[in-house]
Structures are given as C-alpha cells and as structure tokens.
Design an enzyme around this catalytic site. Sequence first.
Site, PDB file in Angstrom:
ATOM      1  N   PRO A  75      36.278 -38.465  61.930  1.00  0.00           N
ATOM      2  CG  PRO A  75      36.945 -38.539  59.682  1.00  0.00           C
ATOM      3  CD  PRO A  75      36.984 -37.666  60.912  1.00  0.00           C
ATOM      4  CB  SER A 104      33.626 -42.791  59.073  1.00  0.00           C
ATOM      5  OG  SER A 104      34.311 -43.660  58.198  1.00  0.00           O
ATOM      6  CE1 TYR A 126      39.870 -43.244  53.707  1.00  0.00           C
ATOM      7  CE2 TYR A 126      37.943 -44.376  54.576  1.00  0.00           C
ATOM      8  CZ  TYR A 126      39.217 -43.869  54.739  1.00  0.00           C
ATOM      9  OH  TYR A 126      39.845 -44.001  55.955  1.00  0.00           O
ATOM     10  CB  THR A 152      40.273 -39.432  53.850  1.00  0.00           C
ATOM     11  OG1 THR A 152      39.373 -39.061  54.887  1.00  0.00           O
ATOM     12  CG2 THR A 152      41.516 -40.085  54.451  1.00  0.00           C
ATOM     13  CE  LYS A 216      40.586 -37.426  59.423  1.00  0.00           C
ATOM     14  NZ  LYS A 216      41.232 -38.726  59.171  1.00  0.00           N
ATOM     15  CG  HIS A 240      44.161 -42.264  58.527  1.00  0.00           C
ATOM     16  ND1 HIS A 240      43.575 -41.917  57.339  1.00  0.00           N
ATOM     17  CD2 HIS A 240      43.349 -43.197  59.080  1.00  0.00           C
ATOM     18  CE1 HIS A 240      42.464 -42.634  57.167  1.00  0.00           C
ATOM     19  NE2 HIS A 240      42.296 -43.417  58.219  1.00  0.00           N
TER      20      HIS A 240
HETATM   21  C1  LIG Z   1      39.604 -47.037  64.555  1.00  0.00           C
HETATM   22  C2  LIG Z   1      39.849 -45.855  63.672  1.00  0.00           C
HETATM   23  C3  LIG Z   1      39.159 -45.745  62.480  1.00  0.00           C
HETATM   24  C4  LIG Z   1      39.349 -44.647  61.637  1.00  0.00           C
HETATM   25  N1  LIG Z   1      38.600 -44.533  60.513  1.00  0.00           N
HETATM   26  C5  LIG Z   1      38.766 -43.449  59.714  1.00  0.00           C
HETATM   27  C6  LIG Z   1      37.945 -43.270  58.569  1.00  0.00           C
HETATM   28  O1  LIG Z   1      37.051 -44.068  58.277  1.00  0.00           O
HETATM   29  N2  LIG Z   1      38.178 -42.191  57.794  1.00  0.00           N
HETATM   30  C7  LIG Z   1      39.137 -41.265  58.095  1.00  0.00           C
HETATM   31  O2  LIG Z   1      39.307 -40.300  57.349  1.00  0.00           O
HETATM   32  N3  LIG Z   1      39.903 -41.395  59.191  1.00  0.00           N
HETATM   33  C8  LIG Z   1      39.731 -42.449  60.004  1.00  0.00           C
HETATM   34  N4  LIG Z   1      40.501 -42.572  61.139  1.00  0.00           N
HETATM   35  C9  LIG Z   1      41.455 -41.495  61.491  1.00  0.00           C
HETATM   36  C10 LIG Z   1      40.795 -40.426  62.373  1.00  0.00           C
HETATM   37  O3  LIG Z   1      39.887 -39.648  61.636  1.00  0.00           O
HETATM   38  C11 LIG Z   1      41.825 -39.469  62.981  1.00  0.00           C
HETATM   39  O4  LIG Z   1      42.659 -38.967  61.971  1.00  0.00           O
HETATM   40  C12 LIG Z   1      42.686 -40.109  64.066  1.00  0.00           C
HETATM   41  O5  LIG Z   1      41.973 -41.080  64.791  1.00  0.00           O
HETATM   42  C13 LIG Z   1      43.186 -39.036  65.032  1.00  0.00           C
HETATM   43  O6  LIG Z   1      44.076 -39.565  65.950  1.00  0.00           O
HETATM   44  P1  LIG Z   1      43.691 -39.990  67.459  1.00  0.00           P
HETATM   45  O7  LIG Z   1      42.992 -41.302  67.348  1.00  0.00           O
HETATM   46  O8  LIG Z   1      45.019 -40.073  68.089  1.00  0.00           O
HETATM   47  O9  LIG Z   1      42.812 -38.902  68.040  1.00  0.00           O
HETATM   48  C14 LIG Z   1      40.311 -43.658  61.986  1.00  0.00           C
HETATM   49  C15 LIG Z   1      41.003 -43.775  63.203  1.00  0.00           C
HETATM   50  C16 LIG Z   1      40.786 -44.840  64.040  1.00  0.00           C
HETATM   51  C17 LIG Z   1      41.519 -44.919  65.346  1.00  0.00           C
END
Ligand SMILES: Cc1cc2nc3c(=O)[nH]c(=O)nc-3n(C[C@H](O)[C@H](O)[C@H](O)COP(=O)(O)O)c2cc1C
Length: 341
Positions: A75, A104, A126, A152, A216, A240
């Site tokens: 997400p 997400s 969330y 999360t 998560k 995250h």
């Molecule tokens: C721009 C961005 C927005 C994200 N938004 C969310 C979110 O809304 N909810 C969530 O649980 N994790 C969010 N994440 C975390 C991702 O789910 C994930 O844990 C993470 O991107 C994995 O690492 P990687 O970018 O190195 O693959 C976000 C990550 C990024 C880069």
Amino acid sequence: MRTIAELEAIARERLDPAHYDYYAGGAGEEATLRANEREFHDRVLVPRVLRAVGKHELAVEIAGSPLSMPILVCPTAFHRLAHPDGELATARATAEAGTVFVCSMASTTAVEDVAKVADVLWFQLYFQSDRKFTEAVLNRAENAGARALVVTVDSAVRGRREREYRNAFHDLPPGLAAENMRDETGRVRDIEMPADLTWEDLDWLREVTNMPMFLKGVVHPEDARRAVAAGIDGIFVSNHGGRQLDGEISSLAALPEIASIVDGRVPLILDGGVRSGADVVKALALGADAVGVGRPVLWGLAAAGQEGVAEVLERLREETDTALALCGARNPGELTADLVR
Ligand SMILES: Cc1cc2nc3c(=O)[nH]c(=O)nc-3n(C[C@H](O)[C@H](O)[C@H](O)COP(=O)(O)O)c2cc1C
C-alpha cells in the site's frame, strides 16, 4: 524492458520535485531507508547445483489469496500524484501480473473503483479513533471485494520526513483527495495516525470484519509472538520503507528472528528495499513467504502509467524466476536459509 533504476530516473524527470521527494524520501537522515537496500547487498547467495530445476514455479497462496509470484504491491499513498490514472493503472497492471494489490487508506481513488479493475485486492487501514468511521471504511472495502485487511501498526505518529518539511509538501493539489476518507456527508477527513491503538482494538477489529487480518510494521520478535498468540492471520515485517522511525532495524535484518519465532504458523511478508529478483530470493530464503514492493511500483507508474507498473512487475518476476532456479529450487518453499550468507 527497462531496469527499475532507469524507470526511477524517468520518474524523477517527470515528477514535480516535491512529489518525487515525497515518494523517494524517508525519515530523519534516511539511515533506515538506505539500510533496507544495503542489507540485501551485504548478503550473498550460495546456490546449490544439480537439482533438476527444469520445472519450477513461482505461485504461492497467502491467507487464501492466490499470487502468481511471491511478490505483491504494497500500500502506498496518492498514486494520482504520479500519474492521472493513479491507482486504477497500478491495480490493472497488478491484476495482469496475477498478484495482490494492497489499496492504501490514503488512496486517491475510492476503494470501490479500484476493486472494479483489481484482481486480488487487499485493503490497508490506519485505525481511526472514530470507531464508527473505521467500521464504515472496513465495510466499504469488504463490500467492494477486498479479501484481506492490512492494519498498519508502525505509525503511532507520523515519521519526520525532512524532505517534506524542506519542500513544504503538506497538501494534495486541488482535485485530488484521500477518497477512502470521505464520510457519509461526502466530506474528506484528515487521516489520523493511530497513536492510541492497542492489542485490544485489534480484537474489536476482528469482530467487525470477516477479512483475514495482517499486521504491517512488525520488527520486534516479541510483537510477532504476540501477534500469533492473538490469532493474527499474517505479518508484514516492515519499517514502512524507512519513512517512520529513522535508526530502526532494516526489514531484512529483522526477518530471521521473526521467522524463527513464528515458525510457519502465519505467513510473513517482507517489505523494504526489494529491488531485484535476487533480493526476493534472499528474503524468501530467510523466512518470508512473499515480499512487497513500494517505490519501484511508483517509479513505473510515474514513468509510464499502467505499462510502467507492468514492466516493473514482469522484470521482478523474470529475475526471481531465474534466481530461484539458479539457487537450485523448484518453488519458493524450497529456498532455505543456508542459501544466504
Ligand atoms: C510514497 C509512499 C507512501 C506510502 N504510503 C503508505 C500507506 O499509505 N500505508 C502504509 O501502510 N504504508 C505506506 N507506505 C509504506 C509501504 O507500504 C512499504 O512498507 C514500503 O514502501 C516498502 O519499501 P520500498 O518502498 O523500499 O519497497 C508508503 C511508502 C511510500 C514510499
């Protein structure tokens, strides 16, 4: 087919610099962000030979959801900042790849619309202190066809992301909104970080939804133990993407101890820093049942919309397929910890 690094370079050129930074950045000095990728590079594969891998396969099943490969789309917020087709493009490419799209809570497309084009859809939450609202969002996701809930838990407060302060990036541009945050009056609420969320609230969540529930953002082995005891259906070993607590352990470093405690009782998904098929194989060997990717998908989306996301997922599939066979494994379950040093 372009590499993920090439797609990132194109994305960087195309995106408003503040939006690029929002996607790319992490908390604090970005030590954890860097550590996520470095941890993969610091470990090497020690492959086995002569194992008749002519017929090998990548498909796995996680909590009742079929995945054509052990890779899912994490997400991430605000896909319409990357491309006008936003989450619809990402979900279509993910469906084509035959794997899970985790929508997400901060999606710029309503979960109902994402569900129309997704194949296997999960929903990330969330937890909001207004339980009625939380329940309404879960009902929306479940009625739309989401097959699992991803709660999360690493975001009691928002991480300090210096790039966002520097760029004064606080709001979405006009016309974009967190569509899953609309209440019954049509007003879009701000997303609250779940500062007071406890294990007891998870019991309540289980009462109000039938979806299998993942946590998560677990990296401490004791929390993994507790999650299993609490009847949680699966765990994302994740920090995250280095966006919350800078100085936190990398997700790959956290994995082996958690895998040993959980001992196969619930599925483990690792995310953070996965950028190649060799990375996927290392994570699976060290105990993950699948990996999640965040930023690579956003780079594909920003560079070339649905096509770009498809490119990222197909490249990861091909690389994983090659790395798995070259390690002497016929399926993800045959990847064992002795293959990694
Ligand atoms: C721009 C961005 C927005 C994200 N938004 C969310 C979110 O809304 N909810 C969530 O649980 N994790 C969010 N994440 C975390 C991702 O789910 C994930 O844990 C993470 O991107 C994995 O690492 P990687 O970018 O190195 O693959 C976000 C990550 C990024 C880069």
